[in-house]
Design a protein around this motif. Structure first.
Motif, PDB file in Angstrom:
ATOM      1  N   TRP A   1       0.830  -1.201   0.000  1.00 51.97           N
ATOM      2  CA  TRP A   1       0.000   0.000   0.000  1.00 51.97           C
ATOM      3  C   TRP A   1       0.865   1.251   0.000  1.00 51.97           C
ATOM      4  O   TRP A   1       1.904   1.279   0.625  1.00 51.97           O
ATOM      5  N   SER A   2       0.404   2.292  -0.671  1.00 51.08           N
ATOM      6  CA  SER A   2       1.034   3.607  -0.492  1.00 51.08           C
ATOM      7  C   SER A   2      -0.074   4.646  -0.352  1.00 51.08           C
ATOM      8  O   SER A   2      -1.077   4.610  -1.070  1.00 51.08           O
ATOM      9  N   TYR A   3       0.132   5.522   0.618  1.00 50.31           N
ATOM     10  CA  TYR A   3      -0.857   6.572   0.891  1.00 50.31           C
ATOM     11  C   TYR A   3      -0.932   7.487  -0.319  1.00 50.31           C
ATOM     12  O   TYR A   3       0.080   7.988  -0.807  1.00 50.31           O
ATOM     13  N   SER A   4      -2.129   7.702  -0.804  1.00 47.45           N
ATOM     14  CA  SER A   4      -2.259   8.467  -2.047  1.00 47.45           C
ATOM     15  C   SER A   4      -2.177   9.964  -1.777  1.00 47.45           C
ATOM     16  O   SER A   4      -2.703  10.460  -0.792  1.00 47.45           O
ATOM     17  N   ASN A   5      -1.506  10.644  -2.660  1.00 46.10           N
ATOM     18  CA  ASN A   5      -1.361  12.087  -2.488  1.00 46.10           C
ATOM     19  C   ASN A   5      -2.424  12.886  -3.217  1.00 46.10           C
ATOM     20  O   ASN A   5      -2.455  14.107  -3.120  1.00 46.10           O
ATOM     21  N   SER A   6      -3.245  12.233  -3.997  1.00 44.74           N
ATOM     22  CA  SER A   6      -4.341  12.971  -4.630  1.00 44.74           C
ATOM     23  C   SER A   6      -5.628  12.203  -4.418  1.00 44.74           C
ATOM     24  O   SER A   6      -5.627  11.018  -4.090  1.00 44.74           O
ATOM     25  N   GLY A   7      -6.718  12.901  -4.580  1.00 41.96           N
ATOM     26  CA  GLY A   7      -8.012  12.307  -4.302  1.00 41.96           C
ATOM     27  C   GLY A   7      -8.462  11.360  -5.392  1.00 41.96           C
ATOM     28  O   GLY A   7      -7.945  11.390  -6.508  1.00 41.96           O
TER      29      GLY A   7
ATOM     30  N   TYR B   1     -11.059   3.522   7.188  1.00 43.89           N
ATOM     31  CA  TYR B   1     -11.682   4.531   8.030  1.00 43.89           C
ATOM     32  C   TYR B   1     -10.812   4.761   9.243  1.00 43.89           C
ATOM     33  O   TYR B   1     -10.451   3.821   9.954  1.00 43.89           O
ATOM     34  N   GLU B   2     -10.459   6.020   9.457  1.00 41.01           N
ATOM     35  CA  GLU B   2      -9.598   6.370  10.584  1.00 41.01           C
ATOM     36  C   GLU B   2     -10.398   7.230  11.556  1.00 41.01           C
ATOM     37  O   GLU B   2     -10.564   8.421  11.339  1.00 41.01           O
ATOM     38  N   PRO B   3     -10.908   6.639  12.638  1.00 39.41           N
ATOM     39  CA  PRO B   3     -11.776   7.417  13.532  1.00 39.41           C
ATOM     40  C   PRO B   3     -11.030   8.533  14.246  1.00 39.41           C
ATOM     41  O   PRO B   3     -11.636   9.462  14.732  1.00 39.41           O
ATOM     42  N   ALA B   4      -9.695   8.456  14.335  1.00 42.69           N
ATOM     43  CA  ALA B   4      -8.966   9.478  15.078  1.00 42.69           C
ATOM     44  C   ALA B   4      -7.829  10.053  14.245  1.00 42.69           C
ATOM     45  O   ALA B   4      -6.779  10.383  14.762  1.00 42.69           O
ATOM     46  N   GLY B   5      -8.023  10.171  12.955  1.00 45.30           N
ATOM     47  CA  GLY B   5      -6.940  10.639  12.105  1.00 45.30           C
ATOM     48  C   GLY B   5      -5.947   9.514  11.881  1.00 45.30           C
ATOM     49  O   GLY B   5      -6.226   8.358  12.189  1.00 45.30           O
ATOM     50  N   GLY B   6      -4.768   9.842  11.379  1.00 44.78           N
ATOM     51  CA  GLY B   6      -3.784   8.812  11.140  1.00 44.78           C
ATOM     52  C   GLY B   6      -3.908   8.236   9.744  1.00 44.78           C
ATOM     53  O   GLY B   6      -4.793   8.627   8.974  1.00 44.78           O
ATOM     54  N   ALA B   7      -3.022   7.347   9.423  1.00 50.48           N
ATOM     55  CA  ALA B   7      -3.019   6.784   8.079  1.00 50.48           C
ATOM     56  C   ALA B   7      -2.483   5.365   8.106  1.00 50.48           C
ATOM     57  O   ALA B   7      -1.429   5.060   7.562  1.00 50.48           O
ATOM     58  N   THR B   8      -3.187   4.481   8.781  1.00 47.65           N
ATOM     59  CA  THR B   8      -2.811   3.077   8.779  1.00 47.65           C
ATOM     60  C   THR B   8      -3.304   2.448   7.486  1.00 47.65           C
ATOM     61  O   THR B   8      -4.423   2.712   7.064  1.00 47.65           O
ATOM     62  N   ALA B   9      -2.467   1.635   6.886  1.00 43.34           N
ATOM     63  CA  ALA B   9      -2.883   0.992   5.640  1.00 43.34           C
ATOM     64  C   ALA B   9      -3.981  -0.028   5.933  1.00 43.34           C
ATOM     65  O   ALA B   9      -4.065  -0.548   7.042  1.00 43.34           O
ATOM     66  N   PRO B  10      -4.819  -0.322   4.950  1.00 40.32           N
ATOM     67  CA  PRO B  10      -5.850  -1.337   5.152  1.00 40.32           C
ATOM     68  C   PRO B  10      -5.226  -2.665   5.545  1.00 40.32           C
ATOM     69  O   PRO B  10      -4.098  -2.975   5.143  1.00 40.32           O
ATOM     70  N   THR B  11      -5.971  -3.432   6.337  1.00 43.37           N
ATOM     71  CA  THR B  11      -5.434  -4.710   6.787  1.00 43.37           C
ATOM     72  C   THR B  11      -5.453  -5.756   5.681  1.00 43.37           C
ATOM     73  O   THR B  11      -4.790  -6.777   5.780  1.00 43.37           O
ATOM     74  N   GLU B  12      -6.252  -5.505   4.653  1.00 45.61           N
ATOM     75  CA  GLU B  12      -6.309  -6.447   3.544  1.00 45.61           C
ATOM     76  C   GLU B  12      -4.998  -6.421   2.759  1.00 45.61           C
ATOM     77  O   GLU B  12      -4.221  -5.468   2.833  1.00 45.61           O
ATOM     78  N   VAL B  13      -4.799  -7.463   1.964  1.00 45.77           N
ATOM     79  CA  VAL B  13      -3.615  -7.531   1.115  1.00 45.77           C
ATOM     80  C   VAL B  13      -3.751  -6.526  -0.025  1.00 45.77           C
ATOM     81  O   VAL B  13      -4.832  -6.346  -0.574  1.00 45.77           O
ATOM     82  N   ALA B  14      -2.654  -5.867  -0.368  1.00 47.94           N
ATOM     83  CA  ALA B  14      -2.720  -4.836  -1.391  1.00 47.94           C
ATOM     84  C   ALA B  14      -2.667  -5.408  -2.802  1.00 47.94           C
ATOM     85  O   ALA B  14      -3.087  -4.763  -3.762  1.00 47.94           O
ATOM     86  N   ASP B  15      -2.135  -6.604  -2.933  1.00 47.48           N
ATOM     87  CA  ASP B  15      -1.897  -7.160  -4.262  1.00 47.48           C
ATOM     88  C   ASP B  15      -3.205  -7.378  -5.027  1.00 47.48           C
ATOM     89  O   ASP B  15      -4.061  -8.140  -4.591  1.00 47.48           O
ATOM     90  N   PRO B  16      -3.377  -6.718  -6.162  1.00 44.75           N
ATOM     91  CA  PRO B  16      -4.622  -6.876  -6.912  1.00 44.75           C
ATOM     92  C   PRO B  16      -4.833  -8.311  -7.381  1.00 44.75           C
ATOM     93  O   PRO B  16      -5.965  -8.775  -7.469  1.00 44.75           O
ATOM     94  N   ALA B  17      -3.743  -9.023  -7.655  1.00 47.28           N
ATOM     95  CA  ALA B  17      -3.898 -10.394  -8.140  1.00 47.28           C
ATOM     96  C   ALA B  17      -4.462 -11.296  -7.055  1.00 47.28           C
ATOM     97  O   ALA B  17      -5.180 -12.246  -7.324  1.00 47.28           O
ATOM     98  N   ALA B  18      -4.144 -10.953  -5.786  1.00 46.20           N
ATOM     99  CA  ALA B  18      -4.674 -11.752  -4.692  1.00 46.20           C
ATOM    100  C   ALA B  18      -6.129 -11.408  -4.420  1.00 46.20           C
ATOM    101  O   ALA B  18      -6.922 -12.258  -4.033  1.00 46.20           O
TER     102      ALA B  18
END
Lengths: 371, 271
Positions: free
Chosen positions: B120-126, B142-159
């Motif tokens: 995952w990489s945090y996107s710089n544009s909307g 969804y970040e209830p208190a701000g922050g930028a934790t990546a999703p817990t799911e796997v990022a790989d589109p093939a997966a």
């Protein structure tokens, strides 16, 4: 007896501030249109026969200009969010770091609605302000200021009298230009009018303040003990901070400030105590004081009914006070909020709008009013 | 209903036309044209939502269009956007909804990520300013208190969209591509029509629900795709949203009060 026919000037100001607050608390276009309509109708029906009675029209025009400008800016520079495209303007590509700004591009229904609602909020605030200026006499308001405020009377006078004096000055300058055969309307008219009007209005507000000073406002009275004055100063500074933060909390909504209403009231009490303790004691009499009677109370409270009903609707778990065009749906209109808005028109019933004397006075008072 | 009346315009309209062409959509449903959408509802939220959106033959569409398509497939109408363009809800979560827009102090937001096979990489544009790239993953958390934790799911589109590896386009022509907003008729192995709702909440997270995980890691090819084809004739969720009646009643009452006052005041002033 004739004097309590109209609500107190302070009541009108409270009413107008209530409407403006409600307008800033909602993004629902239907509720905004309602608030604007009520402000316009009340301003037209209850307006004072004096020259500043025309300020509703001026502020309405100003509001329409704000809306048009907002839509224009959105069309040309706005964010290009996806939506239902109406037409496409020729666009200029911008570098990637300028994301969020664009020049030209597809224009969506949603974007136009967003701009319209944003402009409408400002326009309603402007119209509410115009209405207050049209219905409330600035002199009456000044006369009823508490004695402790007399020391800052000059600033307050300039503040409160500026709009009425602009109306007076505009009438005078346009008349003068008409007599000289210069254009009074359109762009050419504005160019020749704007500067003299602003200059004249400021000058006259200042003159009024000076004449009030000459009549004893702001006169140094018997000084208090230093420690009382210092305590009073501290109190009033804390009070001002409380009022400002509380007001911000009320307008910003959400959890930005805990208990904004309480903070506001506390600040006001502190401010009042500070001013009361700090001002130099001077004895003045009041000439024919105007009572803050039932009529005034009802007027002042009715202006805050929309804010209260909006808060109740939000508290009941409905999101209808806010609206965005994403997704594009009809805004909901909560019945309670609608009733609150309609009840804000209560001054219509309370104020005797008519009487031929008003019209005669209107003719008579066209001449510049002097302090 | 505004939704029923307005003509189809713009991207979605174009997409609908493309989809309506017989055979165009299924044939073009090449495996490489999938975009995975992962919506992680953050701590305390429901299980993550995974959708695969087919963008084949769409030309240039933005990430937001793809996300909206995935949401429609999941039963939501579209991403809720504040007037200033911020996303306030995805799949009707969180329940506080639009009120967040007017609360400047609330730090809660939907963090937006680009996902590739390398993570995952945090996107710089909307998402509205970013074109959808096939074989990437669009990630939300969804970040209830701000922050930028990546999703817990796997990022790989093939997966996330194993169809990419296993499915060859079926030869069976699709009978009703227009009706396919909720059922996917073509891509599943063996041409089985799948209810999309069945497959939305698989768990790829090692820490979560190990029983589900076991079933999810059965032969990958057998795993049904979480599919949506980006080809929406019109909003299937047209029934939701407000109706015009309250608006008309409200505007009518304003006109009534203005007209009544005008009449009364004019008469009084005339006498």
């Amino acid at each position: 007896m004739r004097r309590d026919r109209r609500p107190h000037a302070l009541a009108w100001w409270l009413w107008g501030v209530g409407l403006a607050t409600a307008a800033l608390r909602t993004t629902n276009p239907i509720l905004l249109v309602g608030l604007g309509t009520i402000a316009l109708v009340v301003g037209w029906a209850c307006r004072s026969p004096a020259p500043w009675g025309h300020s509703v029209g001026v502020f309405l025009r100003l509001g329409l200009i704000v809306i048009a400008l907002r839509v224009l800016l959105q069309l040309v520079f706005g964010e290009r969010l996806p939506g239902h495209v109406l037409f496409t303007l020729p666009s200029v590509p911008l570098p990637s770091w300028a994301a969020g700004v664009s020049i030209g591009g597809p224009v969506t229904v949603e974007a136009i609605l967003t701009a319209l609602v944003g402009g409408l909020r400002l326009a309603v605030v402007l119209v509410a302000f115009g209405t207050v200026n049209a219905v409330a006499s600035p002199r009456e308001l000044l006369r009823s200021l508490p004695a402790m405020l007399h020391e800052v009377a000059v600033a307050i006078t300039v503040g409160f009298c500026f709009v009425p004096e602009v109306m007076n000055a505009m009438a005078r300058v346009r008349e003068a230009r008409r007599l000289r055969g210069r254009p009074t309307s359109g762009l050419a008219g504005w160019r020749g009018t704007a500067v003299p009007v602003l200059e004249d209005a400021l000058e006259r507000s200042g003159q009024l303040a000076a004449s009030m000073g000459a009549r004893g406002f702001g006169r140094a009275g018997v000084p208090r003990a230093p420690w009382i004055r210092r305590a009073g100063l501290a109190c009033s500074v804390c009070g001002v901070i409380g009022v400002v933060v509380g007001t911000y909390g009320i307008l910003a909504g959400g959890r930005s400030v805990p208990l904004p209403g309480v903070l506001c009231v506390l600040g006001a009490v502190l401010l009042w105590a500070g001013l009361a303790a700090g001002h130099r004691r001077s004895t003045r009499t009041r000439y024919r004081p105007q009572p803050f009677a039932l009529r005034s109370w009802v007027t002042a409270c009715s202006g805050w009914l929309p804010v209260v009903t909006f808060a109740l609707v939000t508290a009941s778990g409905s999101h209808a006070i806010s609206w965005t065009p994403y997704p594009l749906t009809w805004p909901g209109v909560p019945a309670m909020a609608l009733v609150g808005i309609l009840l804000a028109a209560a001054p219509l019933v309370l104020v005797d709008q008519s009487t031929p004397t008003v019209r005669r006075q209107a003719k008579a008072s066209r001449e510049p009013v002097r302090a | 209903m505004i939704r029923g009346l307005r003509p189809l315009v713009g991207l979605l309209g174009a997409a609908a036309i493309i989809a309506a062409l017989p055979g165009a959509a299924p044939a073009a449903a090449a495996a490489s044209q999938l975009v995975a959408v992962v919506i992680d509802f953050g701590p305390g939220g429901p299980a993550p939502l995974v959708k695969c959106v087919d963008v084949s033959g769409q030309g240039q569409v933005t990430d937001l269009t793809v996300v909206n398509e995935a949401l429609r497939d999941a039963g939501d109408e579209q991403a809720g956007l504040c007037s200033n363009g911020l996303v306030y809800s995805l799949n009707a979560y969180p329940a506080s909804g639009i009120d967040v827009c007017s609360d400047s102090s609330d730090l809660a937001y939907w963090a937006f990520f680009d996902g590739t096979s390398s993570g995952w990489s945090y996107s710089n544009s909307g998402p509205a300013f970013q074109l959808a790239t096939p074989q990437t993953t669009i990630g939300w958390r969804y970040e209830p208190a701000g922050g930028a934790t990546a999703p817990t799911e796997v990022a790989d589109p093939a997966a996330q969209c194993p169809v990419a590896a296993s499915v060859t386009p079926t030869t069976a022509p699709s009978a009703a591509p227009i009706a396919g907003s909720t059922t996917q008729t073509t891509q599943a192995g063996g041409g089985v029509a799948l209810e999309h709702g069945v497959t939305t909440t698989t768990s790829e997270v090692p820490t979560k629900a190990s029983t589900e995980k076991a079933s999810a890691h059965e032969p990958e090819a057998a795993r049904p795709p979480h599919g949506a084809v980006l080809a929406h004739p019109s909003s299937s969720a047209g029934g939701s949203g407000g109706s015009a009646v309250p608006t008309i009643i409200a505007l009518g009452s304003f006109v009534l009060i203005a007209g009544g006052t005008a009449y009364v005041v004019r008469r009084r002033r005339a006498t």
